[in-house]
Design a protein around this motif. Structure first.
Motif, PDB file in Angstrom:
ATOM      1  N   THR A  13       8.585  18.851  64.761  1.00 40.95           N
ATOM      2  CA  THR A  13       7.488  18.394  63.617  1.00 40.95           C
ATOM      3  C   THR A  13       7.689  17.467  62.846  1.00 40.95           C
ATOM      4  N   SER A  15       9.707  13.724  60.933  1.00 37.45           N
ATOM      5  CA  SER A  15       9.474  12.566  61.161  1.00 37.45           C
ATOM      6  C   SER A  15      10.342  11.918  62.439  1.00 37.45           C
ATOM      7  N   ILE A  16      11.396  12.525  62.626  1.00 36.13           N
ATOM      8  CA  ILE A  16      12.197  12.092  63.875  1.00 36.13           C
ATOM      9  C   ILE A  16      11.603  13.070  65.131  1.00 36.13           C
ATOM     10  N   PHE A  39       9.738  24.509  61.679  1.00 31.40           N
ATOM     11  CA  PHE A  39       9.934  25.560  60.314  1.00 31.40           C
ATOM     12  C   PHE A  39       9.146  26.185  59.566  1.00 31.40           C
ATOM     13  N   ALA A 124      20.532  12.968  65.159  1.00 31.74           N
ATOM     14  CA  ALA A 124      19.823  12.346  64.062  1.00 31.74           C
ATOM     15  C   ALA A 124      20.217  13.300  62.542  1.00 31.74           C
ATOM     16  N   LYS A 126      22.294  14.041  60.482  1.00 33.15           N
ATOM     17  CA  LYS A 126      23.751  13.869  59.984  1.00 33.15           C
ATOM     18  C   LYS A 126      24.501  14.883  59.160  1.00 33.15           C
ATOM     19  N   GLU A 127      23.559  15.531  58.481  1.00 29.68           N
ATOM     20  CA  GLU A 127      24.087  16.747  57.595  1.00 29.68           C
ATOM     21  C   GLU A 127      25.136  17.699  58.535  1.00 29.68           C
ATOM     22  N   ASP A 151      20.904   7.860  64.108  1.00 25.07           N
ATOM     23  CA  ASP A 151      20.848   7.346  62.652  1.00 25.07           C
ATOM     24  C   ASP A 151      20.829   5.926  63.227  1.00 25.07           C
ATOM     25  N   GLY A 209      11.183  11.839  56.346  1.00 25.15           N
ATOM     26  CA  GLY A 209      11.049  12.937  55.655  1.00 25.15           C
ATOM     27  C   GLY A 209      11.465  12.779  54.038  1.00 25.15           C
TER      28      GLY A 209
HETATM   29  P1  NAD Z   1      11.624  16.035  58.204  1.00 25.03           P
HETATM   30  O1  NAD Z   1      11.749  16.701  56.960  1.00 25.03           O
HETATM   31  O2  NAD Z   1      10.657  14.962  58.534  1.00 25.03           O
HETATM   32  O3  NAD Z   1      11.653  16.980  59.313  1.00 25.03           O
HETATM   33  C1  NAD Z   1      12.556  18.181  59.531  1.00 25.03           C
HETATM   34  C2  NAD Z   1      12.503  18.842  60.849  1.00 25.03           C
HETATM   35  O4  NAD Z   1      13.326  20.028  60.657  1.00 25.03           O
HETATM   36  C3  NAD Z   1      11.052  19.659  60.888  1.00 25.03           C
HETATM   37  O5  NAD Z   1      10.736  19.653  62.004  1.00 25.03           O
HETATM   38  C4  NAD Z   1      11.295  21.083  60.087  1.00 25.03           C
HETATM   39  O6  NAD Z   1      10.420  21.926  60.641  1.00 25.03           O
HETATM   40  C5  NAD Z   1      12.669  21.399  60.669  1.00 25.03           C
HETATM   41  N1  NAD Z   1      13.456  22.144  59.624  1.00 25.03           N
HETATM   42  C6  NAD Z   1      13.618  22.047  58.278  1.00 25.03           C
HETATM   43  N2  NAD Z   1      14.418  22.978  57.721  1.00 25.03           N
HETATM   44  C7  NAD Z   1      14.862  23.777  58.693  1.00 25.03           C
HETATM   45  C8  NAD Z   1      15.427  25.066  58.798  1.00 25.03           C
HETATM   46  N3  NAD Z   1      16.222  25.407  57.745  1.00 25.03           N
HETATM   47  N4  NAD Z   1      15.744  25.598  59.924  1.00 25.03           N
HETATM   48  C9  NAD Z   1      15.326  25.011  61.265  1.00 25.03           C
HETATM   49  N5  NAD Z   1      14.477  23.828  61.209  1.00 25.03           N
HETATM   50  C10 NAD Z   1      14.173  23.138  59.983  1.00 25.03           C
HETATM   51  O7  NAD Z   1      13.092  15.222  58.494  1.00 25.03           O
HETATM   52  P2  NAD Z   1      13.495  13.842  59.190  1.00 25.03           P
HETATM   53  O8  NAD Z   1      13.144  12.872  58.351  1.00 25.03           O
HETATM   54  O9  NAD Z   1      12.590  13.716  60.563  1.00 25.03           O
HETATM   55  O10 NAD Z   1      15.044  14.066  59.220  1.00 25.03           O
HETATM   56  C11 NAD Z   1      15.620  14.699  60.395  1.00 25.03           C
HETATM   57  C12 NAD Z   1      16.971  14.506  60.220  1.00 25.03           C
HETATM   58  O11 NAD Z   1      17.254  13.150  60.946  1.00 25.03           O
HETATM   59  C13 NAD Z   1      17.771  14.661  58.862  1.00 25.03           C
HETATM   60  O12 NAD Z   1      19.205  15.009  59.177  1.00 25.03           O
HETATM   61  C14 NAD Z   1      17.677  12.896  58.593  1.00 25.03           C
HETATM   62  O13 NAD Z   1      18.877  12.580  57.710  1.00 25.03           O
HETATM   63  C15 NAD Z   1      17.892  12.363  59.967  1.00 25.03           C
HETATM   64  N6  NAD Z   1      17.408  10.847  59.921  1.00 25.03           N
HETATM   65  C16 NAD Z   1      15.882  10.671  59.870  1.00 25.03           C
HETATM   66  C17 NAD Z   1      15.536   9.515  59.786  1.00 25.03           C
HETATM   67  C18 NAD Z   1      14.081   9.158  59.575  1.00 25.03           C
HETATM   68  O14 NAD Z   1      13.677   7.939  59.660  1.00 25.03           O
HETATM   69  N7  NAD Z   1      13.142  10.346  59.305  1.00 25.03           N
HETATM   70  C19 NAD Z   1      16.551   8.449  59.988  1.00 25.03           C
HETATM   71  C20 NAD Z   1      17.768   8.588  60.256  1.00 25.03           C
HETATM   72  C21 NAD Z   1      18.481  10.048  60.249  1.00 25.03           C
END
Ligand code: NAD
Ligand code: MG
Length: 394
Positions: A13, A15-16, A39, A124, A126-127, A151, A209
């Motif tokens: 759900t 962004s990725i 989540f 994606a 990275k953490e 990434d 996100g």
């Molecule tokens: P986001 O906040 O939009 O989405 C996070 C997702 O993880 C959601 O589906 C949420 O329900 C789930 N989630 C959150 N906490 C959780 C937990 N404790 N246990 C289980 N599920 C959990 O984040 P995002 O921007 O999509 O980023 C996701 C990962 O991708 C991050 O590590 C971010 O650094 C990396 N990333 C994102 C982008 C980007 O453009 N958004 C680019 C590069 C890397």
């Protein structure tokens, strides 16, 4: 493979996660979504399940599971609960590929499960790699997994590197990660104390996100990416550099031994690296707008200003410090960013919480020989960061 690739999306759900489903939906013959997770946003997960009909969907607690089951009457998706269910879904025998799109260290265990099970792991999150470090890479090697960076910077580098991994050390001089500089690149550092969460998450080029958006504003995102690049590409910390490139068109570069520079370019749209990870070594339509060179006025570069972005240097410091230091830095930053978003600390306090926590735990990290030890260290760092936050005034 003649049958469709069977895909699990952890964090579908986000962004990725939604970007991944957008690419997948363009290629129904190539992909079968077999698992999804969320989540909080159960309604959105329910809509995804109705559309993609995965075998399993995972939510964190029974209350959300009941809500999801009620919303999915007549849909053949099994609803499961909790972190163990995430790991089982990621490692299930019928699964080919796992998109790791959870944010934060919470994604470490399911990533490790997918790595040990030998999956094609699209990273994606990275953490998870920043926390897992050598143990993560060991699980990938022992499980025979294929680790594909999502990434954009690491996908760019991966696309520029020769296929022969063993030659990287000899052929490559260093890597250059590009960074947009985020919303505060040109702001007077003396005024950063007062910025609001709304201003910090308003990224000029990327829609992401909340956590990664704040990380982009502090440049802790780039710090995490330096650490990520170290593990993915096996280069020493001093062979990873960062340059500001405000247009976010060049996604990163590889500088070869002979001085030749290879770069990957494109519009800032995460569906490009997502599509590359999904189809590697092939290429498929991503849905991203094409780069219009005639409309591009300029590609510019500048050195990051250490006064504005003091957190960036912590990456190299943590990589040179004993194992576990990058996990401490990541945990402190997760806690500090959450506190900033809750308006409990000022924007500039994110760095002071991170630096304080790293300094306080240095010298007493203990051995980090398995994931349980790493997660115990992560918990200690979170407690120390919280303690520091309570001492600070907003
Ligand atoms: P986001 O906040 O939009 O989405 C996070 C997702 O993880 C959601 O589906 C949420 O329900 C789930 N989630 C959150 N906490 C959780 C937990 N404790 N246990 C289980 N599920 C959990 O984040 P995002 O921007 O999509 O980023 C996701 C990962 O991708 C991050 O590590 C971010 O650094 C990396 N990333 C994102 C982008 C980007 O453009 N958004 C680019 C590069 C890397
Ligand atoms: Mg990035």
């Amino acid at each position: 493979m003649n049958r469709p690739q069977r895909l699990v999306i952890l964090g579908s759900t986000g962004s990725i996660g939604t970007g991944t489903l957008d690419v997948v939906a363009r290629h129904p013959e190539r992909f079968e979504v077999v698992g999804l997770s969320a989540f909080q946003r159960v309604d959105e997960l329910a809509a995804q399940c109705r559309r993609f009909r995965p075998r399993v969907a995972v939510v964190p607690d029974e209350a959300r599971a009941r809500a999801l089951r009620a919303a999915l009457a007549g849909v053949p998706t099994e609803v499961r609960v909790g972190a163990d269910a995430l790991c089982e879904m990621a490692a299930a025998p019928e699964v080919d590929s796992v998109m790791a799109a959870i944010v934060g260290a919470a994604g470490l265990r399911p990533c490790m499960a997918a790595a040990r099970a030998g999956k094609r792991l699209l990273l994606a999150n990275k953490e998870a790699l920043v926390v897992g470090g050598a143990l993560f890479m060991q699980a990938v090697a022992e499980g025979g997994a294929t680790l594909l960076p999502i990434d954009s910077e690491h996908s760019a580098i991966f696309q520029c590197l020769p296929e022969d991994r063993a030659s990287w050390d000899q052929r490559i001089d260093h890597l250059v990660l590009t960074a947009s500089g985020g919303p505060f690149r040109a702001r007077d550092p003396a005024t950063l104390h007062d910025v609001t969460p709304e201003q910090a998450v308003a990224h000029p080029n990327w829609v992401m996100g909340q956590k990664i958006s704040v990380d982009s504003a502090t440049m802790m995102n780039k710090a995490l990416e330096v650490i990520e690049a170290h593990w993915l590409f096996g280069l020493a910390p001093e062979r990873i550099r960062v340059v500001l490139h405000p247009q976010s068109i060049i996604h990163s570069m590889v500088v070869c031994r002979d001085g030749s520079v290879l770069a990957q370019l494109g519009t800032p749209d995460m569906r490009v690296p997502i599509a590359y990870g999904l189809s590697f070594p092939e290429r498929i339509e991503s849905g991203a707008p094409r780069l219009d060179f005639a409309a591009l006025s300029a590609l510019t570069f500048e050195a990051p200003d250490a006064r504005r972005f003091p957190g960036l240097q912590l990456a190299w410091d943590a990589l040179r410090a004993p194992a576990g230091s990058t996990a401490v830095l990541n945990a402190a930053n997760e806690v500090a960013v959450a506190a900033f978003l809750e308006r409990r600390i000022a924007f500039t306090a994110i760095h002071s919480v991170n630096a304080h926590t790293v300094e306080t735990l240095a010298g007493r990290l203990g051995p980090v020989s398995d994931v349980d030890a790493l997660l115990a260290l992560d918990a200690r760092a979170r407690a120390e960061a919280e303690r520091r936050i309570r001492e600070l005034k907003p």
